[in-house]
Scaffold this active site. Structure first.
Site, mmCIF file in Angstrom:
data_model
loop_
_atom_site.group_PDB
_atom_site.id
_atom_site.type_symbol
_atom_site.label_atom_id
_atom_site.label_comp_id
_atom_site.label_asym_id
_atom_site.label_seq_id
_atom_site.Cartn_x
_atom_site.Cartn_y
_atom_site.Cartn_z
ATOM 1 N N LYS A 1 0.840 -1.108 -0.013
ATOM 2 C CA LYS A 1 0.014 -0.007 -0.061
ATOM 3 C C LYS A 1 0.857 1.523 -0.073
ATOM 4 O O LYS A 1 1.745 1.381 0.802
ATOM 5 C CB LYS A 1 -1.005 0.174 1.187
ATOM 6 C CG LYS A 1 -1.513 1.276 1.480
ATOM 7 C CD LYS A 1 -2.440 1.191 2.763
ATOM 8 C CE LYS A 1 -3.133 2.339 3.028
ATOM 9 N NZ LYS A 1 -3.613 2.766 4.451
ATOM 10 N N ASP B 1 -2.702 10.328 3.963
ATOM 11 C CA ASP B 1 -4.129 10.191 4.251
ATOM 12 C C ASP B 1 -4.622 11.267 5.106
ATOM 13 O O ASP B 1 -4.432 11.118 6.445
ATOM 14 C CB ASP B 1 -4.098 8.668 4.876
ATOM 15 C CG ASP B 1 -5.447 8.030 4.984
ATOM 16 O OD1 ASP B 1 -6.434 8.921 4.216
ATOM 17 O OD2 ASP B 1 -5.699 7.176 5.502
ATOM 18 N N LYS C 1 -10.005 12.685 8.993
ATOM 19 C CA LYS C 1 -9.517 12.041 10.335
ATOM 20 C C LYS C 1 -9.252 13.294 11.368
ATOM 21 O O LYS C 1 -9.403 14.357 10.924
ATOM 22 C CB LYS C 1 -8.117 11.663 9.951
ATOM 23 C CG LYS C 1 -8.038 10.237 9.337
ATOM 24 C CD LYS C 1 -6.449 9.948 9.263
ATOM 25 C CE LYS C 1 -6.169 8.629 8.256
ATOM 26 N NZ LYS C 1 -6.673 7.481 9.066
ATOM 27 N N ASP D 1 1.631 6.148 5.932
ATOM 28 C CA ASP D 1 0.839 5.397 5.151
ATOM 29 C C ASP D 1 1.261 4.469 3.832
ATOM 30 O O ASP D 1 0.424 3.986 3.399
ATOM 31 C CB ASP D 1 -0.665 6.175 5.094
ATOM 32 C CG ASP D 1 -1.787 5.221 5.097
ATOM 33 O OD1 ASP D 1 -1.804 3.886 5.802
ATOM 34 O OD2 ASP D 1 -2.989 5.850 4.799
ATOM 35 N N ASP E 1 -12.209 7.028 4.252
ATOM 36 C CA ASP E 1 -10.908 6.733 5.245
ATOM 37 C C ASP E 1 -10.678 5.483 5.075
ATOM 38 O O ASP E 1 -9.292 4.995 5.730
ATOM 39 C CB ASP E 1 -11.068 6.934 6.692
ATOM 40 C CG ASP E 1 -9.746 7.302 7.437
ATOM 41 O OD1 ASP E 1 -8.669 7.476 6.553
ATOM 42 O OD2 ASP E 1 -9.685 7.025 8.612
ATOM 43 N N GLU F 1 -9.512 3.743 2.369
ATOM 44 C CA GLU F 1 -8.977 3.999 1.151
ATOM 45 C C GLU F 1 -7.908 2.925 0.647
ATOM 46 O O GLU F 1 -7.819 2.579 -0.629
ATOM 47 C CB GLU F 1 -8.475 5.215 0.819
ATOM 48 C CG GLU F 1 -7.049 5.507 1.198
ATOM 49 C CD GLU F 1 -6.792 5.298 2.736
ATOM 50 O OE1 GLU F 1 -5.555 4.870 3.004
ATOM 51 O OE2 GLU F 1 -7.512 5.720 3.656
ATOM 52 N N ARG G 1 -7.758 -0.088 1.205
ATOM 53 C CA ARG G 1 -8.294 -1.588 0.625
ATOM 54 C C ARG G 1 -8.823 -1.150 -1.080
ATOM 55 O O ARG G 1 -8.806 -2.263 -1.660
ATOM 56 C CB ARG G 1 -9.377 -2.005 1.404
ATOM 57 C CG ARG G 1 -10.443 -1.265 1.694
ATOM 58 C CD ARG G 1 -11.505 -1.547 2.877
ATOM 59 N NE ARG G 1 -10.961 -1.329 4.118
ATOM 60 C CZ ARG G 1 -11.243 -1.543 5.080
ATOM 61 N NH1 ARG G 1 -12.295 -2.228 5.337
ATOM 62 N NH2 ARG G 1 -10.819 -1.429 6.318
#
Length: 517
Positions: free
Chosen positions: A279, A284, A291, A302, A361, A363, A365
């Site tokens: 990933k 993010d 968030k 991230d 959030d 995202e 996946r």
């Protein structure tokens, strides 16, 4: 990066800035300390000093032998080095050398404490016998070398001034025979592995304004090409043309367009194929489902999965295992803007699945689903996917143990590999009731629980990703949300910031699969 060398000279005669020896805690109910093997000549040099010798001097200075505890003693000419440093190894193991992870942590603590030194000698016990077996020598050298280099690591990319000392420039490892082939091979491999971990840490620690998807992809491409790997980078136009809906959806809110990097290592005669997926969310915000501000700056990490996967590929190119490995690193920046994807959107993924978005959030996946589906087209025997996927991992397993989901046998293999290198992981289930909770009324699957129930949040991520794994492919999803980034004080061979987990696990797994033929 800190240089590694081998030496078999008498430790008391080594012309270095500091000699590091091991010390055990005494379990006899008193405050005595036991010097570990290898320290004999150094201890002898202190034996005629007033106060009872080296062990007693260390005790008076407060040493207890706890793992990673560092105590410094001025040599005043007793040995060639001006400084003798004792590092704790915990209680003396009965009939065995210290565990590899104990050696890694001790070596790391010592080199970090000796920042500013030009050269340091590590004289730590590789075995409980005078002549180590081949396996003991290899394992011991690898552990001490990895711990020393990673413990010395610092990220100072943006400091223009300050009082921080430079990392140790050179570490020499004391071994019975510095010319031994196995010892040389072990230290060479350790240099390759620690370089991969260091590269991963550097990428994670880079400020997010300097590592947006296009820059990250370009740097990954340059590093992989320098390692003579085959590299392809898909920009936003290529992603759209080929149907990578998940990656494109997440990248909609950012002015920095998404990318996907494919890196291939294809040795002649390889009969097995491994896929790696990581990933790469370079920052993010959570998107529209934004968030909280507290701690959001850590979301520069991230992209840890992509950094780990790319760095692993570069190490593989140097180690040359006889197994084909292809890596995919989808990269996007999840931002909140007028063009960002929304809760309620339905996204068509690379494999044709329709996904109802309920939480922007979640995202990771989305981009991973596309990448996993594409990786399965290469017909791998094994697929390892690495991501900072869920806060649920931290809640369930803490900040040092990764969660592993997927094919049970492969998950157990990941756990074993992680245990060997000091990157613990724990297999978790993928329950049918969790999948049922992700049924969507308008699409093939909801991105999270359709009722927004966060129970089993880590498992929801794994269940979602399973929808994109082709039948017959053994796979393991490794959730490193906690272990990828260390926000506390440095300890052992972990510095504050990116850790490089699970690069050493992935390298070990690839080498293990290659050895099977």
């Amino acid at each position: 990066m800190t240089a590694l060398n081998l030496v078999d000279t008498d430790p008391a005669e080594l012309a270095v800035d500091a000699v590091v020896v091991g010390v055990y805690a005494h379990d006899g109910g008193d405050a005595k300390l036991l010097l570990a093997s290898g320290a004999e000549s150094v201890a002898a040099a202190f034996s005629d000093r007033p106060g009872g010798g080296l062990a007693e001097t260390l005790r008076v200075l407060g040493a207890t032998g706890a793992i990673g505890e560092v105590t410094k003693v001025a040599a005043f000419g007793a040995v060639a080095a001006p400084l003798v440093v004792a590092v704790g190894l915990g209680p003396e193991p009965a009939g065995a050398a210290p565990a590899a992870e104990t050696l890694r942590r001790a070596a790391g603590a010592a080199t970090r404490a000796l920042a500013g030194s030009a050269s340091v000698a590590l004289v730590l016990p590789l075995s409980d016998r005078d002549t180590p077996t081949d396996d003991e020598l290899t394992a011991g050298v690898r552990a001490v070398a990895e711990g020393a280099v990673l413990g010395a690591y610092q990220f100072t990319g943006y400091k223009t001034k300050g009082v921080r000392k430079d990392p140790v420039r050179k570490v020499v490892l004391h071994v019975p025979d510095a010319a031994a082939r196995l010892a040389k091979a072990a230290v060479k491999r350790s240099g390759t592995v620690t370089a991969a971990v260091t590269r991963t840490r550097d990428w994670i620690n880079t400020a997010p304004n300097e590592l947006r998807p296009p820059q990250f992809a370009e740097q990954a491409k340059e590093a992989a090409e320098a390692a003579q790997l085959d590299v392809t980078v898909l920009d936003e136009k290529a992603l759209a043309k080929q149907g990578y809906g998940g990656i494109l959806a997440v990248g909609l809110g950012s002015a920095a367009a998404p990318r996907m990097v494919r890196i291939a290592y294809e040795p002649a005669g390889a009969t097995r194929r491994v896929a790696l997926v990581g990933k790469g969310i370079t920052f993010d915000t959570g998107g529209v489902s934004i968030k909280p501000a507290a701690g959001m700056w850590e979301m520069k990490s991230d992209m840890s999965g992509a950094a780990a996967v790319v760095s692993t590929m570069i190490a593989i190119a140097a180690l040359k295992p006889k197994v084909a490995v292809v890596a995919y690193a989808p990269m996007a920046e999840n931002m909140a803007s007028g063009s960002a994807y929304r809760p309620g959107d339905v996204v068509t993924m690379y494999n044709g699945h329709k996904v109802e978005v309920l939480n922007t959030d979640a995202e990771g996946r989305m981009i991973l689903g596309d990448a996993i589906a594409r990786a399965c087209e290469d017909d791998p025997d094994y697929l390892f996917e690495v991501s900072t996927l869920t806060g649920g991992q931290v809640i369930a397993l803490g900040k040092r143990i990764s969660g592993v989901m997927g094919t049970p046998e492969l998950c157990e293999r990941v756990r074993d590999a992680g245990e060997r290198v000091g990157e613990p992981a724990w297999p978790m289930p993928l329950p049918e009731d969790v999948r049922k909770g992700m049924d969507s009324e308008v699409a093939d699957i909801s991105q999270v629980n359709a009722g927004m129930d966060r129970a089993g949040h880590m498992l929801q991520g794994g269940v979602f990703l399973s929808e994109f794994v082709a039948e017959g492919v053994q796979w393991a999803h490794i959730d490193i949300a906690g272990p990828s980034y260390h926000s506390g004080e440095a300890f052992g061979y972990w510095a504050k910031g990116g850790t490089g987990v699970p690069v050493r696990t992935l390298i070990g797994l690839v080498e293990e699969i290659a050895a099977e033929g």
